[in-house]
Design a protein around this motif. Structure first.
Motif, PDB file in Angstrom:
ATOM      1  N   THR A 198      27.365  13.717  62.879  1.00 25.70           N
ATOM      2  CA  THR A 198      26.820  14.749  62.049  1.00 25.70           C
ATOM      3  C   THR A 198      27.662  15.758  61.526  1.00 25.70           C
ATOM      4  O   THR A 198      28.922  15.710  61.863  1.00 25.70           O
ATOM      5  CB  THR A 198      25.655  15.437  62.800  1.00 25.70           C
ATOM      6  OG1 THR A 198      26.234  16.208  63.859  1.00 25.70           O
ATOM      7  CG2 THR A 198      24.684  14.772  63.566  1.00 25.70           C
ATOM      8  N   LEU A 199      27.278  16.467  60.416  1.00 26.66           N
ATOM      9  CA  LEU A 199      28.286  17.390  59.854  1.00 26.66           C
ATOM     10  C   LEU A 199      28.455  18.494  61.085  1.00 26.66           C
ATOM     11  O   LEU A 199      29.821  18.805  61.118  1.00 26.66           O
ATOM     12  CB  LEU A 199      27.501  18.035  58.675  1.00 26.66           C
ATOM     13  CG  LEU A 199      28.566  19.237  58.076  1.00 26.66           C
ATOM     14  CD1 LEU A 199      29.664  18.630  57.545  1.00 26.66           C
ATOM     15  CD2 LEU A 199      27.772  19.858  56.831  1.00 26.66           C
ATOM     16  N   THR A 200      27.437  19.069  61.632  1.00 24.30           N
ATOM     17  CA  THR A 200      27.700  19.878  62.494  1.00 24.30           C
ATOM     18  C   THR A 200      28.678  19.415  63.599  1.00 24.30           C
ATOM     19  O   THR A 200      29.395  20.177  64.180  1.00 24.30           O
ATOM     20  CB  THR A 200      26.193  20.386  63.331  1.00 24.30           C
ATOM     21  OG1 THR A 200      25.499  20.365  62.328  1.00 24.30           O
ATOM     22  CG2 THR A 200      26.383  21.567  64.112  1.00 24.30           C
ATOM     23  N   LYS A 202      30.968  16.934  63.667  1.00 18.89           N
ATOM     24  CA  LYS A 202      32.324  17.139  63.152  1.00 18.89           C
ATOM     25  C   LYS A 202      33.249  18.433  62.959  1.00 18.89           C
ATOM     26  O   LYS A 202      34.097  18.601  63.125  1.00 18.89           O
ATOM     27  CB  LYS A 202      32.365  16.353  61.745  1.00 18.89           C
ATOM     28  CG  LYS A 202      31.932  14.783  61.728  1.00 18.89           C
ATOM     29  CD  LYS A 202      32.630  14.151  60.603  1.00 18.89           C
ATOM     30  CE  LYS A 202      32.391  12.710  60.756  1.00 18.89           C
ATOM     31  NZ  LYS A 202      33.251  11.873  59.736  1.00 18.89           N
ATOM     32  N   VAL A 203      32.375  19.290  62.428  1.00 18.33           N
ATOM     33  CA  VAL A 203      32.869  20.808  62.638  1.00 18.33           C
ATOM     34  C   VAL A 203      33.052  21.205  63.881  1.00 18.33           C
ATOM     35  O   VAL A 203      34.168  21.805  64.272  1.00 18.33           O
ATOM     36  CB  VAL A 203      31.787  21.728  61.881  1.00 18.33           C
ATOM     37  CG1 VAL A 203      32.000  23.266  62.095  1.00 18.33           C
ATOM     38  CG2 VAL A 203      31.516  21.294  60.409  1.00 18.33           C
ATOM     39  N   ARG A 204      32.288  20.927  65.011  1.00 24.02           N
ATOM     40  CA  ARG A 204      32.476  21.124  66.359  1.00 24.02           C
ATOM     41  C   ARG A 204      33.700  20.550  66.890  1.00 24.02           C
ATOM     42  O   ARG A 204      34.597  21.224  67.718  1.00 24.02           O
ATOM     43  CB  ARG A 204      31.448  20.591  67.332  1.00 24.02           C
ATOM     44  CG  ARG A 204      30.274  21.551  67.625  1.00 24.02           C
ATOM     45  CD  ARG A 204      29.455  21.197  68.902  1.00 24.02           C
ATOM     46  NE  ARG A 204      30.251  21.340  70.061  1.00 24.02           N
ATOM     47  CZ  ARG A 204      29.968  20.292  71.025  1.00 24.02           C
ATOM     48  NH1 ARG A 204      29.196  19.592  70.987  1.00 24.02           N
ATOM     49  NH2 ARG A 204      30.778  20.783  72.135  1.00 24.02           N
TER      50      ARG A 204
END
Lengths: 274, 431
Positions: A198-200, A202-204
């Motif tokens: 998920t985008l979230t 990958k950001v983490r």
């Protein structure tokens, strides 16, 4: 030694994964007859990805902390980061030069020691086997070291009343089993479709700190029990199987006629039944 | 939930320029790219005018993946088997802000995105943003799935010509065929020395060609050829309306273009190593969406920032300049207090003007309409070619004077003289 979950703490699921060369890109070194691992694209061992998907589904349904564990070189960070991007909470990489050349016996020992250091686990999930070695030893080996009930070839896990209910693929059908927690399941290859990062997630991963590296000393692993010298397996010989040459005919002409000719040829050569 | 001051959607030239500018100005910035790496889904003809890059990264030439600096401009009119060309050679073409260069998008976009990362922006690839994330009707960030969103005060839309977010933000209605062309390109491999010998170029020197007339088989559009280090970019930009109306496959058109004798001469012996196609915004100032609203700015191709006036194709320079302007507008909005409101972001237009993006687009507002004049692609190139043929053919059958040839061609043309005069005037004014 493990502790069952107190009510305030979410369930903890540990998923053991390995990074393997991508199945489609497998290459065998013509000289050493071993798998090429350098410069080949890698992936999470596919059955391990199915195990991770089961863990993430349980997390979605019941709430759980999903910890991903692997043992190998630091290049394995790639797969651990992918696991976190898919939704795992954190990951641990057991990485130490003295582990090099370990077969499934030291690997199961080292992973079970690491699992004990992580602690507080309720469920351990492993893939049924790896696509690069296909032994299927490590999951059961961990269960043995930790003295846990184990269910192998599992394709679905449900939780109810503090117990694990798992569907197990047997040779002549499927079986439903129930066991107490903590326990260990090895998961069937292809039993589900692992989710995308998920985008979230990958950001983490980009924010950093999602992979922790432990050495054998950090965990308290006995150096005399790991590595090539302490691995009983001896690889005597590896052969590559030569595929028989294919005839390679192209059926041309009107699509309908070409398909008819193809079908007739396949039936004649007993590839398919009429 | 993850949150940033700004999320930029699309790591092409516009998005990376915006992310770089925002990061430098102290905004925590997330740059999200759909491809597995910046540039792998990007496509363009092949040339970048450097002026905007000068403004963004003054020492860009130090490590920018330039293929070749363009030192020769060519414009050719094609008929079925002939061509009439104008060639312009000048050292001025490669000086300072006027320099232009050929590039390959996977390398160039990766380089620019890296600059944005170096400035502090976070790059995430392999994620397609499906929608804006809204709360109480207000834009609060971007959404990938119902339970997967990232919060941001500002969303910069840099998705390219077929942007879904521009429509989702209510800034523009659906694309219409007349608003877009289809660009196709083949990358043809040749050794660097062969390219230099064949085109008469030095080591880092390059040539740019634009082809009109038969290049697009009479459809509105044109062809291009750019020299890279060891490849040629050869392709067409063709009206999608005409393609649909005449039921022509763009790939067939490209094959015919590639096999034209005047193209063959340049590419012979080369190997086609890549084929790509992409939408090109065509109407310039005529198709622009609203460029901002509360919490949203639109940059690059998504905003329709493309100029095709018949002799220059510009997109990447405008994309970069608009990315810079977006960063400047965000900074101004922050300084004004009250956040990324529609009123505060209105300075975007001012910054676009000061960087000559809107001004150039508006100046060439009529060019797309003029370029739609089908006579440009059919009747006039043929007339030019007949004039050239009559001028240069010496076969002992008696030679005519230039004036007589011109008079004869004009009076025998299938277009009324007054129409021709008007076309000439309109052309001069719009180009």
């Amino acid at each position: 030694m493990s502790v069952s979950a107190p009510a305030v703490r979410p369930m903890r699921i540990i998923v053991c994964i390995k990074q393997v060369p991508k199945a489609q890109e497998l290459q065998v070194d013509p000289v050493t007859q071993t798998l090429k691992r350098v410069g080949v694209p890698s992936e999470i061992n596919p059955p391990d990805a199915n195990a991770l998907e089961i863990a993430l589904t349980l997390k979605d349904r019941h709430g759980a902390e999903v910890v991903v564990l692997s043992m190998g070189p630091t290049s394995f960070d790639e797969s651990l980061e992918r696991a976190v991007a898919m939704g795992a909470d954190r990951s641990v990489l057991l990485t130490d030069r003295i582990l090099g050349g370990s077969d499934t016996v030291p690997t199961a020992y080292a992973l079970s020691e690491t699992i004990q250091k992580i602690g507080g686990y309720d469920l351990i999930l492993c893939g049924e086997e790896t696509t690069d070695a296909s032994t299927g030893h490590v999951g059961p080996g961990i269960a043995g070291h930790l003295d846990l009930p184990q269910l192998t070839y599992v394709s679905e896990v449900r939780l109810a009343d503090g117990k694990v209910r798992a569907r197990r693929t047997a040779e002549d059908g499927t079986e439903w089993w129930e066991t107490a927690m903590p326990s260990l399941c090895t998961v069937n290859f292809g039993c589900n479709k692992p989710r995308s990062p998920t985008l979230t997630g990958k950001v983490r991963v980009k924010r950093g700190g999602v992979v922790v590296h432990w050495s054998c000393a950090d965990v308290g692993i006995d150096p005399k029990k790991v590595g090539l010298l302490n691995s009983p397996t001896i690889v005597a010989k590896v052969d590559t199987v030569k595929l028989p040459p294919r005839e390679g005919r192209i059926f041309t002409g009107e699509a309908k006629e070409a398909v008819r000719a193809l079908l007739e040829a396949l039936i004649r050569d007993k590839v398919i039944a009429p | 939930m993850e949150r940033f001051d700004a999320v930029v959607v699309g790591a092409g030239p516009a998005g990376s320029a915006a992310a770089l500018t925002l990061a430098r100005k102290g905004f925590s910035t997330l740059l999200v790219e759909r491809g597995r790496a910046p540039g792998v889904k990007g496509m363009f003809g092949g040339r970048i005018y450097s002026w905007a890059l000068h403004d963004l990264i003054p020492d860009w030439a130090k490590d920018c993946p330039v293929e070749r600096y363009v030192v020769r401009e060519n414009m050719s009119f094609l008929t079925e088997d002939s061509s009439l060309a104008i060639s312009f050679d000048s050292p001025k073409l490669r000086e300072g802000r006027a320099a232009s260069f050929t590039a390959l998008r996977p390398k160039f976009d990766a380089w620019l995105a890296k600059k944005a990362q170096d400035a502090g922006a976070m790059l995430v690839t392999g994620i397609r943003v499906d929608d804006l994330w809204r709360e109480d009707g207000r834009v609060r960030g971007v959404a990938v799935a119902p339970d997967d969103h990232v919060a941001a005060d500002l969303v910069v839309i840099a998705e390219g010509a077929a942007s879904v977010l521009v429509r989702s933000a209510g800034l523009k209605a659906d694309l219409e065929p007349r608003e877009v062309s289809v660009g196709v390109k083949e990358t043809i491999e040749l050794p660097a020395e062969t390219i230099q010998d064949r085109f008469g170029l030095g080591e880092k020197e390059g040539a740019a060609f634009i082809f009109a007339g038969h290049a697009s088989l009479g459809l509105r559009g044109g062809g291009f050829l750019y020299t890279n280090q060891s490849t040629l970019s050869v392709g067409l930009v063709v009206s999608s309306e005409d393609l649909a109306r005449k039921q022509i496959e763009v790939a067939d058109l490209q094959t015919k273009f590639r096999t034209h004798p005047s193209i063959q001469r340049w590419i012979r012996g080369g190997k086609i190593v890549e084929y790509s196609a992409h939408l090109v915004p065509e109407l310039g100032a005529g198709m622009m969406p609203r460029l901002w609203r509360e919490g949203v700015l639109v940059v690059g191709d998504a905003a329709g920032f493309l100029i095709n006036n018949g002799y220059t194709f510009r997109g990447v320079d405008l994309a970069i300049a608009s990315g810079i302007a977006a960063g400047e507008a965000a900074e101004a909005a922050r300084a004004a207090g009250g956040g990324m409101t529609e009123g505060n972001l209105a300075t975007y237009e001012k910054f676009l003007r000061s960087r000559n993006v809107l001004t150039d687009l508006e100046r060439f507002r009529r060019a797309p309409l003029f370029m739609k004049n089908e006579r440009l692609f059919d009747v006039y190139p043929r007339m030019l070619m007949e004039i050239a043929e009559r001028l240069y053919t010496v076969d002992g059958s008696g030679k005519e004077r230039l004036f007589d040839i011109l008079l004869d061609e004009v009076s025998s043309a299938p277009v009324p003289k007054l129409r021709m005069l008007l076309d000439l005037l309109q052309g001069a004014r719009s180009m």
